[in-house]
Design an enzyme around this catalytic site. Structure first.
Site, PDB file in Angstrom:
ATOM      1  N   PRO A  63       0.838  -1.152   0.026  1.00 14.48           N
ATOM      2  CA  PRO A  63      -0.039   0.024   0.289  1.00 14.48           C
ATOM      3  C   PRO A  63       0.934   1.215  -0.055  1.00 14.48           C
ATOM      4  O   PRO A  63       1.945   1.064   0.424  1.00 14.48           O
ATOM      5  CB  PRO A  63      -0.704  -0.371   1.411  1.00 14.48           C
ATOM      6  N   ALA A  64       0.266   2.366  -0.603  1.00 15.20           N
ATOM      7  CA  ALA A  64       1.056   3.634  -0.664  1.00 15.20           C
ATOM      8  C   ALA A  64       2.229   3.629  -1.545  1.00 15.20           C
ATOM      9  O   ALA A  64       3.091   4.497  -1.310  1.00 15.20           O
ATOM     10  CB  ALA A  64       1.294   4.138   0.577  1.00 15.20           C
ATOM     11  N   ASP A 147      -6.359  -3.748  -9.731  1.00 14.61           N
ATOM     12  CA  ASP A 147      -5.660  -3.073  -8.637  1.00 14.61           C
ATOM     13  C   ASP A 147      -5.785  -3.776  -7.219  1.00 14.61           C
ATOM     14  O   ASP A 147      -6.928  -3.603  -6.710  1.00 14.61           O
ATOM     15  CB  ASP A 147      -6.326  -1.283  -8.669  1.00 14.61           C
ATOM     16  N   ARG A 212      -1.575  -0.919   8.577  1.00 17.21           N
ATOM     17  CA  ARG A 212      -1.647  -1.915   7.389  1.00 17.21           C
ATOM     18  C   ARG A 212      -0.521  -2.026   6.560  1.00 17.21           C
ATOM     19  O   ARG A 212      -0.375  -3.364   6.298  1.00 17.21           O
ATOM     20  CB  ARG A 212      -2.774  -1.149   6.573  1.00 17.21           C
ATOM     21  N   ARG A 272      -7.336  30.466 -21.120  1.00 14.43           N
ATOM     22  CA  ARG A 272      -7.704  30.733 -22.662  1.00 14.43           C
ATOM     23  C   ARG A 272      -6.475  32.035 -22.873  1.00 14.43           C
ATOM     24  O   ARG A 272      -5.933  32.771 -22.065  1.00 14.43           O
ATOM     25  CB  ARG A 272      -8.928  31.647 -23.055  1.00 14.43           C
TER      26      ARG A 272
END
Lengths: 540, 449
Positions: A63-64, A147, A212, A272
Site C-alpha cells: 500500500p501507498a 488493482d 496496514r 484561454r
C-alpha cells in the site's frame, strides 16, 4: 444484464458520476460501445486495437506505492488511445461488500486472519474476478486493470495461470519504492483522497494506514519471477525494469507511457489566450488587444492570489509551511498566447512555448461567418453536425487530428512535476481537458472555457476533479469563445460543460432571459458535479 | 497554403531545444550498428533530424582493415588510434548539433569501459547535449554467431576477405574487447540509460529525462536483431484501376485475380525455405481478395486485417479519375503536386497523416519476424520509405508497379531489396508530377495516390 453487478459497485462508489457531467473525471465510467476514443487511430473488427488480444494488467505492490494512481493514469491513457479499458479496484469491492460506514474486520489485511475473515476476503475477490471476466468476455473489453496488492509470488503465478485459462494474457506492474520520502508523501495524499478514510481524522488515518502497511511487509515478495511478464517501476519511475514483455505492441506502449508518469501530485490550470488586436485570424498571428493585455494581467494576478490562498488554507489546516510548489507555464507559439503569459513571465515564472499546442486549423472556414459557411458548404455542415469530433472541414483539422497531434504534449503533461498553467486556444484546452477528465469524444468539441475563469484540475489517486477560479473584472466582450472559431453551432446535447454555474451566477441569469452568449449555450442545471464540490469542501 | 500545413498539421513528434546523444554500448556483434541505423531511420521518418557517427568509420580512415591485434588493449598504438577516432567522431557530432541544428545523434562504438562512457558524458555535458546510453547485452551464443556471420559478409573491415578467416579474426577481436568490457551497473546510476538484455528479453531503463528519450526507448524496446524479411505487395489490379479511378472499395479485376492466384508460388520462390509468414492486409476488399489464395495455402499462414493499412483517404476525390479531380478541384490538383507529402485531400488524408497512422504498424513490424503485407500504393510507399530511408520529397512519387512482390531484408548497414515480378500485365498507376489527362485511357489508365 450482468453489467448491473459492476454498475452497482461503481454506483455505490463515492466517486461515481453520471455520464451527463464533464465536470468530474469519467475515468470510472463504463465505456460506451462503438464509440471512438479521442485519439484512436483506427478500429479493428473485434473492437480491440493492435490485434493484441485481451490483457489483464495486475498491479503488485505494498500500500501507498501509488498503485491506484498508476492504474487510473494508465486507464486514462489507454482509453485515450481507444483501447477499451476498465479499472477494478479491489478496495471498491471491499467497501461495497461491508457496506456504508462499516469497516472490514480488524484482521482483514492480515495474513494470518481468522477463518471468517478469509471467507469474506475470498467472497470479495470472487466478485471482483467475476466482473473482470464479464468485462473481457461479454463487454468486448480489451484491458482489465486489476488493482490490488498481490503480494506473493505463488499467488501471482496462479493468477496468471487462471487468466491464461480464459485466454487472457497477464502483465504485472509492480510499483516498488525504496525511498521513504516518496512513501510518506504518498500516504499523505492517499489518506486525504481515498474513500477508505472519508470521515476519519488525519492522524487516525495515517496510523491505520501505516499499521496496514507494516502488517503486510513481512509477507511481501518483490517480483523476480522471470517466467512472468512484468514491469517493475522503482522509486516512482526513476528506474523501470521490464521482463519478457513481448506479447504485443501494447505492453511496450504501456512502458512508454510509464516512462513519462510520476506519482507526484500536481495541479493543472487552463486559461484561454487573450483576445487579439486586429480582426482575429488564424493566418495573421496578431498581438493582444488592449482588453487582451488587461486580461493577461488579471488572469495572472488571480492565479497567483489563488495559489497563495490555497497554500495558506493548507497551513491553516495544519499542513507544513513549505515554499509553494513551482509553477510552469506552457503556451502555444501563437503570439497572443505568448503575450498572455507575459505578466507571469515578468513575475519570475518559467514559460515554455510548445509548437504542438497551436489551435485547430480552421481550413476554409477561416474568417468566414457561420452564415457563409452554411451557404458555401451545406454538406460539410451536415457532416460536422453529425460528428463534430471527427469531421474536418476542407483543409481544416478535426478535433481528432488535434488530439493525435497533442499526444507528445499529453505525455509531457504527465512528465511535468511542477504545477502547470496551460495558456492556449480554446480548441487545444478542450482536447487536453478531455484527456484529463476522460470526456467522451463527442463532448469535447462543445466544452466551454470562458475568459473570465481559470480551470483548475486537481488530481487524486481515484480520479481528477475540476474547479473554476473566477477572474474578476474581465471585459464582457472578450468572454465568449474566440471569434476565429469555427462557429458552427453544435446542437446542445445536455449538460456538457465543464463549468457548472450555481444559480447565483450572473451568466445563468443571462441564459434565463433568453440571450445565450454564444452558439454553444448549454442548459445549466445543478448536477452531481456540484454535489461533489460540496463533498470536497466538507472533507477539506 | 501548404506552409501552414507544415507548421500546424500533425507533425507527429516535435521537440524543441532538445539535443540528445545516444551512446551505444556493447561488445561487437551485438547489433549496435543495426540499432543505430534503425533509430536514425525511424526518427527521420517522423521528421526528426538524426544522424549516426560511427567511430569505426573514423578509425577505418587510418586503419582500413585492421587485424584483431589492433583491438588488443596492450597494443598501445592501436589504443591511441582508436581513441583518436573516438575524439574525431565526438567532435564532429558536437559540430553537427551546433551547425545543423541536429536533434538526435547516435555515437556508434563499443564504449565498453566506464572511463570511456564518463569521458563521452563530460564532452556532451560541456556542450549542453543530453546523453542516453543504450547497451545491448547478449550472451546468447547462437545470436552472437548469427550476427558475426552477418557482419563478416557486410562489414567494410572484411571486404574481399575469405569468410572463414574473417569470422575467426572477428571472434578474436571480440575476445580483446571482452577483456576490458564493463557492463553498465550501479556505479553509473546517475546516467540515463537503457540496457537491452538478450535482445529485449529483459530491459532496464534508468533515469529517463524527457519525452524524446522515452520515445527512443519505446522504439528500442520494439526492436529485435533476429534475421527476418518483410514482403510488400500492392493488391492485384482492381476494377477502379482499370477505370482510372482512385480510392473506393472495388473488387479486383480478372488480371488482379490472376495475380492473387500466382501469389502463393511467387511468395514461396522468394522465401526459399519453410519459414512461417504472417499475412497482413488492409480491411479493403482488393487486398483481402489478393491475399486469399495465399491465406488458403497449405502452409497455414496466419492472416490479420489492419484498418491502419487502408489506402490514403482521398476524401471528396474518392472514386474520381484524375481528370475529374483536375476539372473539379483545379487548385487542389496543383497544390498536391507542389507538396505531395503535406497535401491533404479535402476531407481526406495527406502522406504525413498516413505516416502517423502507420506508426503502430511500424512498431508492430519491428517486433515481428517474417511478414507479408498486401496493401495499397500510398501506404506501401510510406512503409517502403521507412525501410529504405527515402526522403519525404521523394517518397510520394516513388514508382511501385502492380503485380510485383518486393522483399526487404534489414541488414546491419542497410536494407536489402529484391523485386519479384509476376509477369501478369496490369495498368500502370504511376502519375508523374504535373501530368493529368493522358492517364485516363483505360488501357493505359494511370492512377495514383
Amino acid at each position: 444484464m450482468d453489467t448491473l453487478l459492476t454498475a452497482e459497485v461503481a454506483a455505490n462508489s463515492p466517486r461515481f458520476r453520471r455520464k451527463s457531467s464533464t465536470f468530474v473525471d469519467a475515468i470510472h465510467d463504463m465505456p460506451e460501445t462503438g464509440e471512438m476514443a479521442p485519439a484512436q487511430l483506427y478500429s479493428t473488427e473485434s473492437g480491440r486495437l493492435f490485434h493484441s488480444g485481451r490483457i489483464a494488467i495486475v498491479t503488485v505492490g505494498l500500500p501507498a506505492r501509488g498503485k491506484t494512481h498508476l492504474s487510473v493514469a494508465l486507464a486514462r491513457y489507454l482509453r485515450w488511445l481507444g483501447v477499451k479499458t476498465r479499472v477494478f479496484h479491489l478496495g471498491d469491492y471491499r467497501r461495497q461488500h461491508v457496506g456504508d460506514g462499516k469497516d472490514v474486520p480488524d484482521d482483514y489485511f492480515f495474513v494470518n486472519a481468522s477463518a471468517s475473515t478469509v471467507l469474506l476476503r475470498q467472497k470479495i475477490l470472487k466478485k471482483c474476478r467475476d466482473d473482470i471476466y464479464h468485462f473481457l468476455n461479454h463487454e468486448n473489453g480489451q484491458i482489465a486493470i486489476y488493482d490490488a496488492v498481490n503480494p506473493l509470488a505463488a499467488g501471482r503465478r496462479s493468477l496468471a495461470r487462471e487468466f491464461a485459462k480464459h485466454d487472457v494474457e497477464t502483465l504485472f506492474i509492480e510499483s516498488a519504492c525504496y525511498d521513504e520520502r516518496i512513501i510518506e508523501e504518498n500516504v499523505r495524499s492517499v489518506k486525504i483522497s481515498s474513500p477508505d478514510y472519508i470521515g476519519w481524522s488525519a492522524d487516525d488515518a495515517v496510523k491505520h494506514y501505516l499499521a496496514r502497511i507494516s502488517a503486510k511487509i513481512p509477507h511481501f515478495e518483490s517480483m523476480e519471477e522471470t517466467d512472468l511478464n512484468y514491469i517493475k517501476m522503482i522509486n516512482a519511475g526513476e528506474r523501470i525494469s521490464v521482463n519478457n514483455c513481448s506479447f504485443g505492441y501494447l505492453s511496450h506502449r504501456i512502458v512508454f507511457y510509464l516512462l513519462n508518469l510520476h506519482i507526484k501530485s500536481r495541479h493543472t490550470y487552463f486559461a484561454r489566450a487573450g483576445s487579439s488586436s486586429e480582426e482575429d485570424s488564424y493566418k495573421a498571428d496578431a498581438s493582444l488587444s488592449e482588453e487582451g493585455v488587461e486580461y493577461a494581467q488579471k488572469m495572472g494576478e488571480t492565479l497567483i492570489r489563488h495559489r497563495e490562498r490555497e497554500r495558506q488554507a493548507l497551513i491553516d489546516r495544519g499542513g507544513p509551511d513549505v515554499p509553494p510548489k513551482m509553477l510552469t507555464v506552457w503556451t502555444s507559439t501563437r503570439r497572443k498566447a505568448v503575450e498572455t503569459s507575459q505578466y507571469l513571465y515578468e513575475n519570475g515564472y518559467r514559460v515554455r512555448q510548445r509548437s504542438q499546442m497551436s489551435q485547430l486549423n480552421p481550413g476554409v472556414c477561416e474568417k468566414k461567418s457561420e452564415r457563409r459557411i452554411r451557404l458555401e458548404y451545406p454538406e460539410e455542415v451536415a457532416k460536422h453536425e453529425a460528428d463534430p469530433y471527427h469531421h474536418r472541414y476542407p483543409r481544416a483539422e478535426s478535433y481528432h487530428d488535434l488530439a493525435v497531434r497533442l499526444e507528445p504534449i499529453i505525455l509531457e503533461l504527465e512528465r511535468e512535476q511542477n504545477d502547470l498553467l496551460i495558456i492556449a486556444h480554446e480548441s487545444v484546452l478542450r482536447v487536453l481537458y478531455g484527456y484529463l477528465m476522460a470526456c467522451n469524444a463527442t463532448d469535447i468539441p462543445s466544452l466551454l472555457f470562458p475568459r473570465d475563469e481559470i480551470i483548475e484540475i486537481i488530481p487524486a489517486s481515484y480520479n481528477n476533479e475540476a474547479t473554476r477560479i473566477k477572474i474578476p473584472g474581465i471585459h464582457e466582450k472578450i468572454i465568449p469563445p474566440s471569434p476565429e472559431d469555427i462557429r458552427i453551432p453544435v446542437p446542445p446535447s445536455g449538460a456538457i460543460t465543464p463549468i457548472r454555474l450555481d444559480s447565483s451566477s450572473p451568466k445563468t441569469n443571462t441564459n434565463a432571459t433568453g440571450t445565450p452568449l454564444n452558439g454553444f449555450a448549454t442548459p445549466l442545471e445543478p448536477g452531481d458535479g456540484q454535489q461533489l464540490l460540496i463533498e470536497r469542501a466538507l472533507r477539506d | 497554403m501548404t506552409t501552414y500545413y507544415k507548421k500546424t498539421n500533425g507533425t507527429g513528434v516535435q521537440v524543441e531545444d532538445t539535443r540528445i546523444a545516444v551512446i551505444m554500448v556493447g561488445l561487437p556483434a551485438r547489433g549496435k550498428s543495426l540499432i543505430a541505423q534503425k533509430v536514425v531511420r525511424y526518427l527521420a521518418w517522423l521528421s526528426i533530424k538524426a544522424k549516426t557517427f560511427n567511430v569505426g568509420s573514423y578509425r577505418r580512415a587510418d586503419t582500413p582493415q585492421p587485424t584483431a591485434d589492433f583491438f588488443d588493449t596492450a597494443n598501445k598504438d592501436g589504443e591511441r588510434l582508436r581513441h583518436a577516432a573516438a575524439e574525431a567522431a565526438v567532435a564532429d557530432m558536437v559540430r553537427w548539433f551546433e551547425r545543423e541544428s541536429g536533434v538526435v545523434a547516435i555515437l556508434d562504438a563499443t564504449n565498453s569501459t566506464k572511463a570511456r562512457r564518463r569521458w563521452v558524458k563530460q564532452r556532451c555535458d560541456a556542450n549542453n547535449i543530453e546523453t542516453l546510453y543504450v547497451e545491448s547485452k547478449c550472451d546468447n551464443e547462437e545470436l552472437v554467431m548469427q550476427n558475426i556471420m552477418e557482419v563478416k559478409t557486410t562489414s567494410p573491415d572484411y571486404k574481399g576477405q575469405d569468410p572463414e578467416t574473417a569470422a575467426k579474426d572477428f571472434r578474436n577481436r571480440i575476445r580483446n574487447y571482452e577483456k576490458v568490457y564493463q557492463t553498465i551497473d550501479e556505479d553509473e546510476k546517475d546516467l540515463t540509460y537503457v540496457k537491452l538484455i538478450d535482445v529485449g528479453n529483459q530491459v532496464i531503463i534508468n533515469a529517463i529525462k524527457d519525452y524524446l528519450q522515452s520515445r527512443v526507448v519505446y522504439y528500442l524496446m520494439n526492436l529485435h536483431i533476429r534475421p527476418r524479411s518483410i514482403w510488400l505487395s500492392r493488391h492485384g489490379e482492381s476494377n477502379f484501376n482499370l477505370e482510372g479511378k482512385i480510392g473506393g472499395d472495388a473488387d479486383i479485376s480478372p488480371r488482379g485475380e490472376m495475380y492473387a492466384k500466382a501469389l502463393p508460388d511467387l511468395v514461396a520462390s522468394s522465401v526459399g525455405d519453410d519459414r512461417q509468414l504472417t499475412i497482413w492486409t488492409s480491411t479493403l476488399k482488393r487486398t483481402i481478395q489478393t491475399a486469399r489464395y495465399l491465406a488458403a495455402s497449405p502452409k497455414g499462414y496466419d492472416k490479420l486485417e489492419w484498418k491502419a493499412l487502408d489506402e490514403l483517404d482521398s476524401g471528396v476525390c474518392d472514386g474520381l479519375t484524375y481528370q475529374e479531380i483536375a476539372d473539379r478541384y483545379p487548385e487542389d490538383f496543383k497544390a498536391r503536386d507542389d507538396d505531395k507529402y503535406n497535401y491533404r485531400y479535402r476531407g481526406g488524408e495527406s502522406y504525413r497523416d498516413v505516416v502517423i497512422r502507420l506508426e503502430p504498424i511500424i512498431m508492430e513490424l519491428e517486433r515481428s519476424e517474417n511478414i507479408i503485407i498486401v496493401t495499397h500504393q500510398a501506404v506501401l510507399r510510406c512503409i517502403y520509405a521507412y525501410y529504405m530511408n527515402v526522403p519525404q520529397e521523394q517518397s510520394p512519387w516513388m514508382e511501385v508497379p502492380l503485380h510485383t512482390l518486393i522483399k526487404l531484408t534489414p541488414r546491419a548497414y542497410s536494407t536489402e531489396e529484391v523485386r519479384f515480378k509476376a509477369n501478369i500485365p496490369a495498368v500502370s498507376t504511376f502519375r508523374s508530377k504535373g501530368s493529368t489527362a493522358k492517364h485516363q485511357e483505360p488501357e493505359n489508365g494511370h492512377k495514383d495516390h
